[in-house]
Design an enzyme around this catalytic site. Structure first.
Site, mmCIF file in Angstrom:
data_model
loop_
_atom_site.group_PDB
_atom_site.id
_atom_site.type_symbol
_atom_site.label_atom_id
_atom_site.label_comp_id
_atom_site.label_asym_id
_atom_site.label_seq_id
_atom_site.Cartn_x
_atom_site.Cartn_y
_atom_site.Cartn_z
ATOM 1 N N SER A 7 61.327 33.997 -110.998
ATOM 2 C CA SER A 7 61.460 33.599 -109.598
ATOM 3 C C SER A 7 60.565 32.412 -109.273
ATOM 4 O O SER A 7 60.867 31.626 -108.379
ATOM 5 C CB SER A 7 61.083 34.758 -108.673
ATOM 6 O OG SER A 7 62.052 35.756 -108.667
ATOM 7 N N ASP A 42 66.219 33.818 -99.602
ATOM 8 C CA ASP A 42 65.140 34.661 -100.108
ATOM 9 C C ASP A 42 64.771 35.679 -99.033
ATOM 10 O O ASP A 42 65.618 36.060 -98.223
ATOM 11 C CB ASP A 42 63.944 33.781 -100.504
ATOM 12 C CG ASP A 42 63.155 34.330 -101.673
ATOM 13 O OD1 ASP A 42 62.594 35.434 -101.534
ATOM 14 O OD2 ASP A 42 63.071 33.667 -102.728
ATOM 15 N N HIS A 60 57.531 36.974 -101.113
ATOM 16 C CA HIS A 60 58.280 36.260 -102.143
ATOM 17 C C HIS A 60 58.811 34.924 -101.636
ATOM 18 O O HIS A 60 58.656 33.878 -102.281
ATOM 19 C CB HIS A 60 59.426 37.159 -102.608
ATOM 20 C CG HIS A 60 60.138 36.716 -103.836
ATOM 21 N ND1 HIS A 60 61.205 35.835 -103.802
ATOM 22 C CD2 HIS A 60 59.968 37.044 -105.134
ATOM 23 C CE1 HIS A 60 61.654 35.642 -105.031
ATOM 24 N NE2 HIS A 60 60.916 36.368 -105.867
#
Length: 444
Positions: free
Chosen positions: A384, A186, A225
């Site tokens: 996600s 990620d 994220h």
């Protein structure tokens, strides 16, 4: 021929390729980088050269200090676009070595693949080499960005997603994911977050060309994220509040996106994760549409004993993302706390016999509260956010049966799923997993 390769050859006469090597007895790759280097080339038209020149330009601005401020700002922006790491000192340490000669091919032995630039003659020679199984392209994968991000705090003892999957019942059976390593590719992860203390077993940072920068760097997040998805997989309780599905599991987390030769960085992360002993891969990345270039990599992950859990995308019905739309992936869509499929959750039907629809299943992906860099929490919406729920559930199941194969683990999760009345399998696949039922199926 790969569409990506054909497009690059047509426009510039060269193409960036992934070379999948034939496996030797025992499953190891038969060739090495040295065997293949004669087929590859350096080119002033390649992305590699552009990134290296950008790094050289920036190095000049810092060492000579003679470039006008406007040009200096442009050079900084160029490198930021190439490396896309907000930690400026880390960027410089990572990219300035790129001024040195770059090998024409980078080899990733755990996967048994190589990446480099070829012209038409080199491509033909690679395809004729009896050590090569396949040559595919490197279309640029991107982060599957959340649809919404908002401030939030942990007010209940458990997030709604944990309850929706029946996770507390698995905890009551003593399962926390202990002993299971989950690969997390990620934007990185904030290792200082209170809810991730002890969760990160290993961390890696890769430069713009897919080379590991320094061994065992301190975990950091280049955005937000990665910390959020990592927290959903393996976040530890904070002041009695639970948000991680498998709070006893550990993460092999790597910074692979955005920027640079993204595919090389992702491939490097996958190769590294295999070496870290990961059994599950959670990846909320993808390229809109069907691109078969990464299908071999997904199959290799399964052969190496890793369950690939990928987000399907956030572009709504009639769309999907590669590699999440491959039959070899556990493709994950999103539902809200009422069990309704999220409007943004991608889904698509394909003209194929095996696994004709994606996603394979859905998981909590709306109003998901997890860790935020800096120590706080926030809510995000997106597939996600659903993907790490499934990865965490898989970790709980693997603790219960460490000998489970990838196929057994996938079958248990999918068989446990159910759909809400009136839900179409075209939108939700098998439906929402039931953790306790999956455990019974896997380990009766």
């Amino acid at each position: 021929m790969s569409t990506a390769i054909a497009q690059e050859l047509e426009t510039s006469g060269i193409a960036s390729v992934i070379v999948v090597l034939k496996a030797a007895p025992g499953g190891t790759a038969a060739a090495s980088a040295g065997d293949l280097s004669k087929y590859f080339t350096h080119s002033e038209l390649s992305q590699e050269t552009a990134i290296a020149l950008a790094a050289a330009d920036l190095a000049g601005t810092f060492t000579e200090q003679r470039i006008p401020s406007r040009s200096r700002k442009r050079a900084e922006e160029t490198l930021a676009a190439a490396a896309s790491l907000e930690h400026r000192p880390a960027v410089l340490r990572a990219d300035l070595p790129e001024l040195e000669p770059l090998p024409p091919v980078r080899y990733y032995p755990n996967l048994g693949v190589a990446i480099g630039t070829v012209d038409e003659q080199g491509l033909a020679a690679l395809r004729a080499d009896n050590q090569v199984a396949e040559v595919v392209g490197t279309p640029q994968i991107g982060l599957i960005h959340p649809v919404a991000v908002r401030a939030a705090g942990l007010r209940s003892t458990r997030t709604w997603g944990l309850n929706a999957l029946g996770v507390p019942e698995l905890w009551a059976d003593g399962l926390t994911g202990k002993g299971v390593r989950v690969a997390h590719l990620d934007t990185g992860v904030d290792g200082s977050h209170p809810g991730l203390q002890g969760a990160i077993a290993s961390f890696a940072q890769f430069d713009s060309f897919g080379r590991q920068v320094v061994p065992d760097p301190q975990p950091f997040d280049t955005a937000e994220h990665g910390t959020h998805t990592a927290g959903t997989i393996a976040g530890r309780p904070v002041n009695g509040h639970n948000f991680g599905v498998a709070p006893g599991a550990t993460l092999a987390s790597a910074v692979v996106i955005e920027g640079g030769q993204v595919v090389a960085r992702i491939v490097a992360g996958m190769d590294w994760a295999i070496g870290q002993g990961a059994r599950i891969l959670s990846m909320s990345l993808g390229l809109p549409g069907w691109w078969d270039d990464f299908q071999s990599l997904t199959s290799i992950l399964r052969l190496r004993g890793i369950l690939p859990v990928f987000a399907v995308g956030n572009e709504a019905a009639g769309t999907s993302r590669s590699p999440g739309n491959y039959p070899e992936a556990v493709s994950t869509g999103a539902v809200d706390r009422s069990g309704n499929v999220a409007w943004f959750s991608s889904s698509q039907r394909f003209d194929r016999v095996l696994d004709p629809t994606v996603p394979d299943l859905v998981a909590p992906g709306v109003g998901v509260i997890s860790a935020r860099p800096g120590g706080g929490f926030q809510a995000m919406d997106g597939t996600s956010m659903a993907t790490p729920h499934v990865a965490g559930l898989a970790a709980l199941l693997l603790e219960a049966k460490p000998s489970a194969t990838v196929d057994e683990l996938e079958t248990a999760i999918l068989t446990s799923c159910s759909r809400e009345p009136g839900q179409s399998p075209d939108r939700v696949g098998h439906g929402l997993p039931n953790g306790p039922m999956a455990l019974t199926i896997l380990n009766p």
